[in-house]
Structures are given as structure tokens and as C-alpha cells.
Design a protein around this motif. Structure first.
Motif, PDB file in Angstrom:
ATOM      1  N   TYR A  12       0.866  -1.179   0.000  1.00 37.02           N
ATOM      2  CA  TYR A  12       0.000   0.000   0.000  1.00 37.02           C
ATOM      3  C   TYR A  12       0.900   1.225   0.000  1.00 37.02           C
ATOM      4  O   TYR A  12       1.844   1.320   0.782  1.00 37.02           O
ATOM      5  CB  TYR A  12      -0.929  -0.007   1.215  1.00 37.02           C
ATOM      6  N   SER A  13       0.647   2.169  -0.915  1.00 38.07           N
ATOM      7  CA  SER A  13       1.468   3.368  -1.070  1.00 38.07           C
ATOM      8  C   SER A  13       0.774   4.576  -0.467  1.00 38.07           C
ATOM      9  O   SER A  13      -0.434   4.746  -0.622  1.00 38.07           O
ATOM     10  CB  SER A  13       1.738   3.639  -2.547  1.00 38.07           C
ATOM     11  N   TYR A  14       1.556   5.421   0.191  1.00 36.46           N
ATOM     12  CA  TYR A  14       1.039   6.622   0.833  1.00 36.46           C
ATOM     13  C   TYR A  14       1.920   7.805   0.456  1.00 36.46           C
ATOM     14  O   TYR A  14       3.120   7.655   0.253  1.00 36.46           O
ATOM     15  CB  TYR A  14       1.037   6.467   2.360  1.00 36.46           C
ATOM     16  N   SER A  27       2.118  -5.686   3.194  1.00 39.68           N
ATOM     17  CA  SER A  27       1.111  -6.408   3.968  1.00 39.68           C
ATOM     18  C   SER A  27       0.959  -7.822   3.447  1.00 39.68           C
ATOM     19  O   SER A  27       1.542  -8.188   2.427  1.00 39.68           O
ATOM     20  CB  SER A  27      -0.229  -5.688   3.880  1.00 39.68           C
ATOM     21  N   GLU A  32      -7.598  -8.047   3.200  1.00 43.74           N
ATOM     22  CA  GLU A  32      -8.197  -6.716   3.133  1.00 43.74           C
ATOM     23  C   GLU A  32      -8.097  -5.984   4.471  1.00 43.74           C
ATOM     24  O   GLU A  32      -8.042  -4.762   4.507  1.00 43.74           O
ATOM     25  CB  GLU A  32      -9.653  -6.836   2.681  1.00 43.74           C
ATOM     26  N   ARG A  35      -5.367  -3.332   4.935  1.00 45.50           N
ATOM     27  CA  ARG A  35      -5.473  -2.069   4.210  1.00 45.50           C
ATOM     28  C   ARG A  35      -5.929  -0.967   5.164  1.00 45.50           C
ATOM     29  O   ARG A  35      -6.945  -1.076   5.826  1.00 45.50           O
ATOM     30  CB  ARG A  35      -6.472  -2.214   3.072  1.00 45.50           C
ATOM     31  N   GLU A  37      -6.758   3.157   5.173  1.00 47.69           N
ATOM     32  CA  GLU A  37      -6.978   4.337   4.332  1.00 47.69           C
ATOM     33  C   GLU A  37      -6.118   5.513   4.783  1.00 47.69           C
ATOM     34  O   GLU A  37      -5.732   6.355   3.989  1.00 47.69           O
ATOM     35  CB  GLU A  37      -8.451   4.746   4.336  1.00 47.69           C
ATOM     36  N   LEU A  50      -3.988   6.955   1.663  1.00 44.55           N
ATOM     37  CA  LEU A  50      -3.616   5.909   0.725  1.00 44.55           C
ATOM     38  C   LEU A  50      -3.718   6.455  -0.697  1.00 44.55           C
ATOM     39  O   LEU A  50      -4.705   7.088  -1.057  1.00 44.55           O
ATOM     40  CB  LEU A  50      -4.576   4.723   0.891  1.00 44.55           C
ATOM     41  N   GLN A  53      -2.205   0.892  -4.466  1.00 47.55           N
ATOM     42  CA  GLN A  53      -1.906  -0.434  -3.944  1.00 47.55           C
ATOM     43  C   GLN A  53      -1.453  -1.321  -5.075  1.00 47.55           C
ATOM     44  O   GLN A  53      -1.729  -1.062  -6.234  1.00 47.55           O
ATOM     45  CB  GLN A  53      -3.117  -1.028  -3.228  1.00 47.55           C
TER      46      GLN A  53
END
Length: 136
Positions: A12-14, A27, A32, A35, A37, A50, A53
């Protein structure tokens, strides 16, 4: 036997709007519940959102070589010093320093005392380790 184990994991990219940091979180693939947000930015500790992904596939190398095996007459443990103290034993066995000293006090351990110092030769240590491994 394939010496590699293939693993697939989710990412997951932020991106932080405050300090422009971009970071990813690895992860369990397909879970799910992993994940999120929103997360805190590791740089400025503000809330980030977020932005994307995906997944990655990587290979972990699995060694199939026995620890005491030899290659052309040289042991594979030549990277260690000829004489060990408790510090090296704790590193090799991945245990605490206190536990390494406890092991060195066992009756069957090939301990060499030099004054107040406790030592063991590399060869004697790995022979002892193989003997212990066979009894476990």
C-alpha cells in the motif's frame, strides 16, 4: 529442490501532503484487513492518505548446505575468528550474551580458560555444536 521460495505480498502506497514523503507498507497479500486508508507519516507524524496499492513477488534464498560441511578442505565457517569468546557464540547461535556464558559453563562444552577469560576454538565449538545437534 528449488533453492528459492517465492512469496507474493501486497503493498500500500502513501504520500504525505505536508512534507511530500512517499512511503509504502508491505502487507499480507489478499488480506483486506491490512489495508488502512490513513496512516501517520513516518517523517512528520501527520495523517497521510492511501494513494495506491499493488503487489510484489520476491524470492528468498534457502540454504541447503549443512553448517559443518567442507568445500575444498576449508570449512564454511572460516569467516569467524579462530578463537571465540561469549560475544561470538551469542552471535552465531543468535542468543543473549548471558545465555552464551551459561552454555560455556556446561560440562561437555570445550571451554579453554585463559586467566579469567573464557574461550573456545572455532573448530572445537562447531564440533561441539554438531554433537549437540545430533542429540536433540
Amino acid at each position: 529442490m528449488d533453492p528459492y521460495i517465492k512469496k507474493t505480498e501486497g503493498i500500500y502506497s502513501y504520500r504525505c501532503e505536508h512534507c511530500s514523503s512517499v512511503f509504502g507498507v508491505v502487507s499480507r497479500f489478499g488480506v483486506e484487513a491490512d489495508r488502512k486508508e490513513e496512516l501517520k507519516c513516518p517523517s512528520c507524524s501527520r495523517t497521510t492518505l492511501l494513494i495506491g496499492q499493488g503487489h510484489m513477488i520476491h524470492q528468498d534464498f534457502v540454504s541447503t548446505v549443512e553448517p559443518a560441511s567442507t568445500v575444498e578442505g576449508n570449512t564454511l565457517h572460516d569467516e569467524y575468528p579462530l578463537v571465540f569468546g561469549a560475544e561470538v557464540i551469542s552471535e552465531v547461535l543468535n542468543i543473549s550474551l548471558r545465555k552464551a556464558y551459561d552454555i560455556m559453563e556446561q560440562k561437555d562444552f570445550p571451554l579453554v580458560r585463559i586467566g579469567r577469560h573464557k574461550k573456545v576454538t572455532r573448530e572445537a565449538f562447531f564440533q561441539w555444536l554438531q554433537k549437540v545437534k545430533k542429540t536433540v
